[in-house]
Design a protein around this motif. Structure first.
Motif, PDB file in Angstrom:
ATOM      1  N   THR A 260       1.280  -1.624  -0.278  1.00 10.89           N
ATOM      2  CA  THR A 260       0.098  -0.193  -0.130  1.00 10.89           C
ATOM      3  C   THR A 260       0.896   1.315  -0.227  1.00 10.89           C
ATOM      4  OG1 THR A 260      -0.031   0.175   2.065  1.00 10.89           O
ATOM      5  CG2 THR A 260      -0.926  -0.972   1.349  1.00 10.89           C
TER       6      THR A 260
ATOM      7  N   LEU B 201      -7.484   6.307   1.109  1.00 12.28           N
ATOM      8  CA  LEU B 201      -6.854   5.770   2.500  1.00 12.28           C
ATOM      9  C   LEU B 201      -8.391   6.032   3.431  1.00 12.28           C
ATOM     10  CD1 LEU B 201      -4.791   3.443   3.695  1.00 12.28           C
ATOM     11  CD2 LEU B 201      -4.054   5.869   4.534  1.00 12.28           C
TER      12      LEU B 201
ATOM     13  N   TRP C 290     -10.610  -3.672   0.696  1.00 15.45           N
ATOM     14  CA  TRP C 290      -9.783  -4.311  -0.149  1.00 15.45           C
ATOM     15  C   TRP C 290      -9.543  -5.042  -0.332  1.00 15.45           C
ATOM     16  CZ3 TRP C 290      -5.414  -0.959   0.053  1.00 15.45           C
ATOM     17  CH2 TRP C 290      -4.715  -0.325   1.705  1.00 15.45           C
TER      18      TRP C 290
ATOM     19  N   VAL D  42       1.665  -8.421   3.853  1.00 14.81           N
ATOM     20  CA  VAL D  42       0.973  -7.067   3.078  1.00 14.81           C
ATOM     21  C   VAL D  42       2.085  -5.890   3.186  1.00 14.81           C
ATOM     22  CG1 VAL D  42      -0.540  -5.162   3.509  1.00 14.81           C
ATOM     23  CG2 VAL D  42      -1.420  -7.161   3.384  1.00 14.81           C
TER      24      VAL D  42
ATOM     25  N   HIS E  74       2.596  -2.192   5.013  1.00  9.65           N
ATOM     26  CA  HIS E  74       1.356  -1.141   4.359  1.00  9.65           C
ATOM     27  C   HIS E  74       2.138   0.044   5.009  1.00  9.65           C
ATOM     28  CE1 HIS E  74      -2.464   1.292   5.095  1.00  9.65           C
ATOM     29  NE2 HIS E  74      -2.010   1.321   6.592  1.00  9.65           N
ATOM     30  N   CYS E  75       2.562   0.513   3.968  1.00  4.72           N
ATOM     31  CA  CYS E  75       2.990   2.091   4.195  1.00  4.72           C
ATOM     32  C   CYS E  75       2.325   2.898   3.793  1.00  4.72           C
ATOM     33  CB  CYS E  75       3.894   1.968   2.337  1.00  4.72           C
ATOM     34  SG  CYS E  75       5.329   1.063   2.630  1.00  4.72           S
TER      35      CYS E  75
ATOM     36  N   ASN F 248      -4.828   6.604   9.202  1.00 10.98           N
ATOM     37  CA  ASN F 248      -3.825   6.011   9.859  1.00 10.98           C
ATOM     38  C   ASN F 248      -4.407   5.007  11.003  1.00 10.98           C
ATOM     39  OD1 ASN F 248      -1.924   7.471   8.477  1.00 10.98           O
ATOM     40  ND2 ASN F 248      -1.313   9.273  10.325  1.00 10.98           N
TER      41      ASN F 248
ATOM     42  N   ALA G 226      -5.755   1.454   9.528  1.00  8.98           N
ATOM     43  CA  ALA G 226      -4.813   0.014   9.068  1.00  8.98           C
ATOM     44  C   ALA G 226      -5.388  -1.161  10.229  1.00  8.98           C
ATOM     45  CB  ALA G 226      -3.111   0.854  10.464  1.00  8.98           C
TER      46      ALA G 226
ATOM     47  N   LEU H 247      -7.794  -2.355   7.333  1.00  8.12           N
ATOM     48  CA  LEU H 247      -6.826  -3.255   6.314  1.00  8.12           C
ATOM     49  C   LEU H 247      -6.541  -4.802   7.029  1.00  8.12           C
ATOM     50  CD1 LEU H 247      -5.196  -4.062   4.233  1.00  8.12           C
ATOM     51  CD2 LEU H 247      -3.786  -2.430   4.939  1.00  8.12           C
TER      52      LEU H 247
ATOM     53  N   ALA I 279      -6.955  -8.591   5.965  1.00  6.31           N
ATOM     54  CA  ALA I 279      -6.153  -9.209   5.473  1.00  6.31           C
ATOM     55  C   ALA I 279      -6.359 -10.723   6.499  1.00  6.31           C
ATOM     56  CB  ALA I 279      -5.050  -8.685   5.714  1.00  6.31           C
TER      57      ALA I 279
ATOM     58  N   VAL J  91       1.280  -8.801   8.196  1.00  2.93           N
ATOM     59  CA  VAL J  91       1.087  -7.897   7.036  1.00  2.93           C
ATOM     60  C   VAL J  91       1.884  -6.838   8.251  1.00  2.93           C
ATOM     61  CG1 VAL J  91      -0.384  -5.680   8.347  1.00  2.93           C
ATOM     62  CG2 VAL J  91      -1.620  -7.779   7.253  1.00  2.93           C
TER      63      VAL J  91
ATOM     64  N   PHE K 133       4.052  -3.056   9.208  1.00  2.00           N
ATOM     65  CA  PHE K 133       3.472  -2.317   9.632  1.00  2.00           C
ATOM     66  C   PHE K 133       3.700  -1.358   9.228  1.00  2.00           C
ATOM     67  CE2 PHE K 133       1.028   0.937  12.655  1.00  2.00           C
ATOM     68  CZ  PHE K 133       0.985   1.773  11.372  1.00  2.00           C
TER      69      PHE K 133
END
Length: 307
Positions: free
Chosen positions: A15, A59, A65, A75, A77-78, A100, A104, A107, A111, A119, A121
């Motif tokens: 991301t 976002l 997703w 994943v 997650h950027c 944020n 997150a 997501l 996921a 993930v 993060f």
């Protein structure tokens, strides 16, 4: 939650893939031969060969997703709301939380439902605090987030930890400091523009502070390592280049990398700090004059990693 696929290492969803860090992560993963899917609001094209594209829109806590997560093994997650140099929101914390923290966690839940294994993060060293005073930050410190952005990242960490406990999703948290590299964002990008224009900068005497930074490519490599390392699951890792620099030293290095010279004026740091505080720029004062040292022993020992 079960993981019975036999084709791992599998496809990674990145991301924030069009961002400063996200692009580097995509390049690092594809260079390692890892299949990648990018999650973007709009597709700018120009991806490495073989990269899948998933357009997911803005976002937030309601982002869908499901299509992007189909067939995904892990994943990175950027994506985040960050680098807001001129905040216009009347309630910044609420806006940061939605983009944020709530995004997150949402997501993470999707996921887990999609049978994603892990993930990674991307959080922030700001979760530890604003600056250090002789004792470096460690991965085991009590969190002390100092800004709406850092609070939102801490809340995201907490939320993802809860999702992991409920579902079995593996979560790895990385807290980077200021990320360096071409086209850097935020205050670092501003300083680079000033150097490029040949503007005089009042940091000629700011050579006693110690700030840890991390290069974008080095961070991307660590992120890639964390996707599969068996000891990484459930861990929080601090990261740096392992060589603190002063503000003066950083500016000289930046200028050399840009093929120019930094025009540094010898203003006493105490005077400069007072001026920044009077101007309401306390965060900038901390970044430019204060210390931020990071102990990466836990990262080194757990992952066998060397910066």
């Amino acid at each position: 939650m079960t993981h019975n696929r036999e084709d791992r290492p599998g496809r990674v969803l990145v991301t924030g893939a069009t961002g400063f860090l996200g692009r580097a992560v995509v390049n690092e993963l594809t260079a390692r031969g890892r299949p990648v899917r990018v999650a973007v609001r709009h597709d700018p094209g120009d991806w490495p060969a073989g990269v899948d594209i998933a357009v997911v829109g803005d976002l937030g806590p309601d982002t869908d997703w499901s299509a992007a997560l189909e067939g995904i093994d892990a994943v990175v997650h950027c994506a985040a709301r960050a680098h807001v140099l001129n905040e216009t929101a009347t309630d910044p914390l609420t806006v940061f939380r939605r983009a944020n923290a709530e995004a997150a966690v949402h997501l993470g839940r999707q996921a887990a439902q999609a049978d994603v294994r892990r993930v990674v993060f991307i959080s922030s060293i700001g979760v530890n605090g604003r600056e250090t005073h002789g004792v470096p930050f460690t991965a085991h410190d009590a969190p002390a987030p100092h800004s709406p952005y850092a609070v939102s990242k801490h809340e995201a960490e907490q939320g993802l930890t809860a999702v992991a406990a409920e579902t079995g999703l593996e979560v790895v948290t990385i807290r980077p400091p200021l990320i360096t590299g071409p086209d850097a964002k935020g205050n670092l990008g501003t300083l680079a523009r000033w150097i490029g224009r040949g503007l005089p900068l009042p940091f000629g005497l700011v050579n006693g502070n110690r700030r840890d930074l991390v290069s974008r490519d080095r961070l991307a490599a660590l992120i890639s390592d964390c996707l599969d390392h068996p000891a990484a699951a459930g861990q929080t890792f601090l990261v740096s280049d392992g060589a603190p620099v002063s503000t003066r030293g950083l500016l000289l290095d930046m200028a050399a990398a840009m093929g120019t010279k930094a025009r540094l004026i010898p203003v006493p740091p105490a005077l400069l700090g007072s001026a920044l505080c009077l101007a309401g720029k306390e965060a900038m004062r901390s970044q430019l004059l204060g210390d931020l040292e990071i102990d990466i022993t836990h990262t080194r020992d757990t992952l066998g990693w060397r910066p």
